[in-house]
Design an enzyme around this catalytic site. Structure first.
Site, PDB file in Angstrom:
ATOM      1  N   CYS A 111       0.680 -18.561 -75.475  1.00 43.15           N
ATOM      2  CA  CYS A 111       0.352 -19.040 -74.279  1.00 43.15           C
ATOM      3  C   CYS A 111       1.269 -18.746 -73.103  1.00 43.15           C
ATOM      4  CB  CYS A 111       0.099 -20.460 -74.215  1.00 43.15           C
ATOM      5  SG  CYS A 111      -0.784 -21.068 -75.721  1.00 43.15           S
ATOM      6  N   HIS A 248      -0.021 -24.058 -67.438  1.00 45.09           N
ATOM      7  CA  HIS A 248      -0.785 -23.606 -68.526  1.00 45.09           C
ATOM      8  C   HIS A 248      -1.855 -24.715 -68.945  1.00 45.09           C
ATOM      9  CE1 HIS A 248      -2.082 -22.376 -72.365  1.00 45.09           C
ATOM     10  NE2 HIS A 248      -1.171 -23.158 -72.939  1.00 45.09           N
ATOM     11  N   ASN A 278      -8.024 -24.400 -73.668  1.00 43.78           N
ATOM     12  CA  ASN A 278      -6.862 -23.777 -73.647  1.00 43.78           C
ATOM     13  C   ASN A 278      -6.972 -22.276 -74.039  1.00 43.78           C
ATOM     14  OD1 ASN A 278      -4.004 -22.567 -74.360  1.00 43.78           O
ATOM     15  ND2 ASN A 278      -3.641 -24.284 -75.571  1.00 43.78           N
TER      16      ASN A 278
HETATM   17  N1  COA Z   1     -11.362 -36.278 -82.651  1.00 46.69           N
HETATM   18  C1  COA Z   1     -11.072 -37.209 -83.251  1.00 46.69           C
HETATM   19  N2  COA Z   1     -10.035 -37.867 -83.611  1.00 46.69           N
HETATM   20  C2  COA Z   1      -8.978 -36.854 -83.691  1.00 46.69           C
HETATM   21  C3  COA Z   1      -9.042 -35.446 -83.444  1.00 46.69           C
HETATM   22  C4  COA Z   1     -10.489 -35.171 -82.756  1.00 46.69           C
HETATM   23  N3  COA Z   1     -10.399 -33.825 -82.354  1.00 46.69           N
HETATM   24  N4  COA Z   1      -8.017 -34.594 -83.693  1.00 46.69           N
HETATM   25  C5  COA Z   1      -7.107 -35.831 -83.999  1.00 46.69           C
HETATM   26  N5  COA Z   1      -7.623 -37.092 -84.201  1.00 46.69           N
HETATM   27  C6  COA Z   1      -7.012 -38.052 -84.810  1.00 46.69           C
HETATM   28  C7  COA Z   1      -5.966 -37.683 -85.899  1.00 46.69           C
HETATM   29  O1  COA Z   1      -6.567 -37.515 -86.960  1.00 46.69           O
HETATM   30  C8  COA Z   1      -5.310 -39.131 -85.878  1.00 46.69           C
HETATM   31  O2  COA Z   1      -5.940 -40.125 -86.668  1.00 46.69           O
HETATM   32  P1  COA Z   1      -5.438 -41.178 -87.427  1.00 46.69           P
HETATM   33  O3  COA Z   1      -4.455 -41.962 -86.540  1.00 46.69           O
HETATM   34  O4  COA Z   1      -6.552 -41.605 -88.259  1.00 46.69           O
HETATM   35  O5  COA Z   1      -4.499 -40.098 -88.398  1.00 46.69           O
HETATM   36  C9  COA Z   1      -5.460 -39.603 -84.426  1.00 46.69           C
HETATM   37  O6  COA Z   1      -6.540 -39.140 -83.879  1.00 46.69           O
HETATM   38  C10 COA Z   1      -4.374 -39.400 -83.671  1.00 46.69           C
HETATM   39  O7  COA Z   1      -3.966 -38.192 -83.562  1.00 46.69           O
HETATM   40  P2  COA Z   1      -2.803 -37.529 -82.992  1.00 46.69           P
HETATM   41  O8  COA Z   1      -2.079 -36.241 -83.467  1.00 46.69           O
HETATM   42  O9  COA Z   1      -1.522 -38.882 -82.904  1.00 46.69           O
HETATM   43  O10 COA Z   1      -3.094 -37.458 -81.455  1.00 46.69           O
HETATM   44  P3  COA Z   1      -2.645 -36.911 -80.089  1.00 46.69           P
HETATM   45  O11 COA Z   1      -2.888 -38.259 -79.325  1.00 46.69           O
HETATM   46  O12 COA Z   1      -1.206 -36.575 -80.438  1.00 46.69           O
HETATM   47  O13 COA Z   1      -3.372 -35.948 -79.563  1.00 46.69           O
HETATM   48  C11 COA Z   1      -3.380 -33.543 -79.341  1.00 46.69           C
HETATM   49  C12 COA Z   1      -3.566 -34.792 -80.300  1.00 46.69           C
HETATM   50  C13 COA Z   1      -3.656 -32.276 -80.211  1.00 46.69           C
HETATM   51  C14 COA Z   1      -4.580 -33.708 -78.467  1.00 46.69           C
HETATM   52  C15 COA Z   1      -2.048 -33.770 -78.646  1.00 46.69           C
HETATM   53  O14 COA Z   1      -0.966 -33.832 -79.625  1.00 46.69           O
HETATM   54  C16 COA Z   1      -1.892 -32.533 -77.962  1.00 46.69           C
HETATM   55  O15 COA Z   1      -2.292 -32.178 -77.215  1.00 46.69           O
HETATM   56  N6  COA Z   1      -0.629 -31.720 -78.303  1.00 46.69           N
HETATM   57  C17 COA Z   1      -0.251 -30.421 -77.617  1.00 46.69           C
HETATM   58  C18 COA Z   1      -1.060 -29.466 -78.383  1.00 46.69           C
HETATM   59  C19 COA Z   1      -1.189 -28.370 -77.436  1.00 46.69           C
HETATM   60  O16 COA Z   1      -1.232 -28.327 -76.234  1.00 46.69           O
HETATM   61  N7  COA Z   1      -1.136 -27.070 -78.240  1.00 46.69           N
HETATM   62  C20 COA Z   1      -1.215 -25.918 -77.629  1.00 46.69           C
HETATM   63  C21 COA Z   1       0.112 -25.306 -77.195  1.00 46.69           C
HETATM   64  S1  COA Z   1      -0.030 -23.926 -76.105  1.00 46.69           S
END
Ligand code: COA
Length: 321
Positions: A111, A248, A278
């Site tokens: 990215c 980004h 993204n």
């Molecule tokens: N829909 C519903 N539930 C979802 C889900 C979705 N699409 N994706 C994950 N969950 C669930 C998980 O399974 C978890 O459930 P659990 O508590 O029963 O285990 C719960 O939601 C929380 O997951 P978590 O990973 O703690 O959520 P979060 O608040 O950290 O959000 C992201 C997840 C991926 C959105 C967040 O971490 C993020 O944006 N990170 C950066 C990723 C990024 O930008 N990547 C590219 C970089 S270039």
């Protein structure tokens, strides 16, 4: 001699998938995706390829810049989803647009790839080796997504953006801060690739993207403000002097957290992630080209472009429009 962006262009696949569509594939909901990421819709390639979108974006940027493909000396494509392992996407774009005099190669910095491309092009232009460069970010991330993994498949989209950079007397790129930390490579990776070596066992890693979302989130929120501040300090510019911070387009909450850490109002952080998701290396040049198209950028405006991604990699570029 300075380096200035003189034309931009972008291209997006025709097919759009909203969050409700994704809820038919995995156990998710529009509410969850919007609340945690800000994303509502993403474009996904059906007919389009990384090369075809890169070509469209490049043609638009060249037309906009009033520069002929023949006059491009350096052609860089930032991508992690080229249509061919070799040759590079850049060589294929070169052939399609007729940039016969260009040196063409790809950059793999996920990215942050577009920023890395700009960094390299700026160095070549300042040193007088090339006068005009075409830097493209193009991705079909849909090819390397695990469409059964709800924690990643809702985040990404496909597309391409391009910019023409040229040598200029007037101010353009003012400063850059860029970095990598390979120690954290496993946080965000796509490890699968075919291995035809008869001496090796068959099998191996999956061909799709794997991610520790929370680690990436923390890394982004911590690193982006630091590199933005480094770029500002290097140029003797304050955050208040900057009209727009183009970050980004990974997650609305990351952008909001960075705005807060920089003490800047959210209105200065334009977003298109609700409509594009993204798009990795394409994210920044698509946003820049859309703002340019909408007439939001005026000569003399100071802009920050900043991103982060797999590697881990990051960067910030301060420029005067
Ligand atoms: N829909 C519903 N539930 C979802 C889900 C979705 N699409 N994706 C994950 N969950 C669930 C998980 O399974 C978890 O459930 P659990 O508590 O029963 O285990 C719960 O939601 C929380 O997951 P978590 O990973 O703690 O959520 P979060 O608040 O950290 O959000 C992201 C997840 C991926 C959105 C967040 O971490 C993020 O944006 N990170 C950066 C990723 C990024 O930008 N990547 C590219 C970089 S270039």
């Amino acid at each position: 001699m300075n380096t200035k962006i003189i034309g931009t262009g972008y291209d997006l696949p025709a097919f759009t998938a909203d969050n409700d569509y994704l809820a038919t594939l995995v156990d998710t909901s529009d509410e969850w995706i919007v609340e945690r990421t800000g994303i509502r819709v993403r474009h996904l390639a059906k007919e389009e390829t990384t090369t075809s979108m890169a070509v469209q974006a490049a043609r638009r940027a060249l037309e906009h810049a009033g520069v002929s493909a023949e006059d491009i000396g350096l052609l860089i494509v930032a991508t992690i989803t080229g249509d061919t392992e070799t040759p590079s996407t850049a060589c294929r774009v070169q052939a399609e647009i007729g940039a016969h005099k260009a040196v063409a190669f790809d950059i793999n910095a996920a990215c942050s790839g577009f920023l890395y491309g700009v960094h390299v092009a700026d160095a070549f232009i300042r040193s007088g080796i090339y006068r005009n460069a075409l830097v493209i970010g193009a991705e079909t991330l849909s090819k390397i997504i695990d469409w059964t993994d709800r924690s990643t498949c809702v985040l990404f989209g496909d597309g391409a953006g391009a910019a023409v950079l040229c040598a200029a007397e007037e101010p353009g790129i003012l400063s850059q801060s860029i970095g990598s930390n390979g120690d954290k490579w496993e946080v965000l990776a796509c490890q699968g690739r075919p291995n035809e070596n008869p001496l090796c066992e068959k099998g191996g890693k999956p061909g799709y993207l794997t991610m520790d979302g929370q680690e990436v989130f923390k890394f982004a929120v911590k690193t982006v403000p630091v590199c933005v501040e480094e770029a500002l300090e290097d140029a003797g510019v304050t955050a208040d002097d900057v009209k727009y911070f183009l970050l980004h387009q990974a997650n609305k909450r990351i952008i909001q957290a960075v705005a807060k850490r920089l003490g800047q109002p959210e209105e200065k952080f334009p977003m298109n992630l609700d409509q594009c998701g993204n798009t990795s290396a394409a994210s920044l040049p698509i946003l820049l080209a859309q703002m340019d198209e909408q007439g939001l950028l005026q000569k003399g405006d100071k802009l920050i472009l900043s991103g982060f991604g797999a590697g881990l990699t990051w960067g910030a570029c301060l420029l005067e429009w």
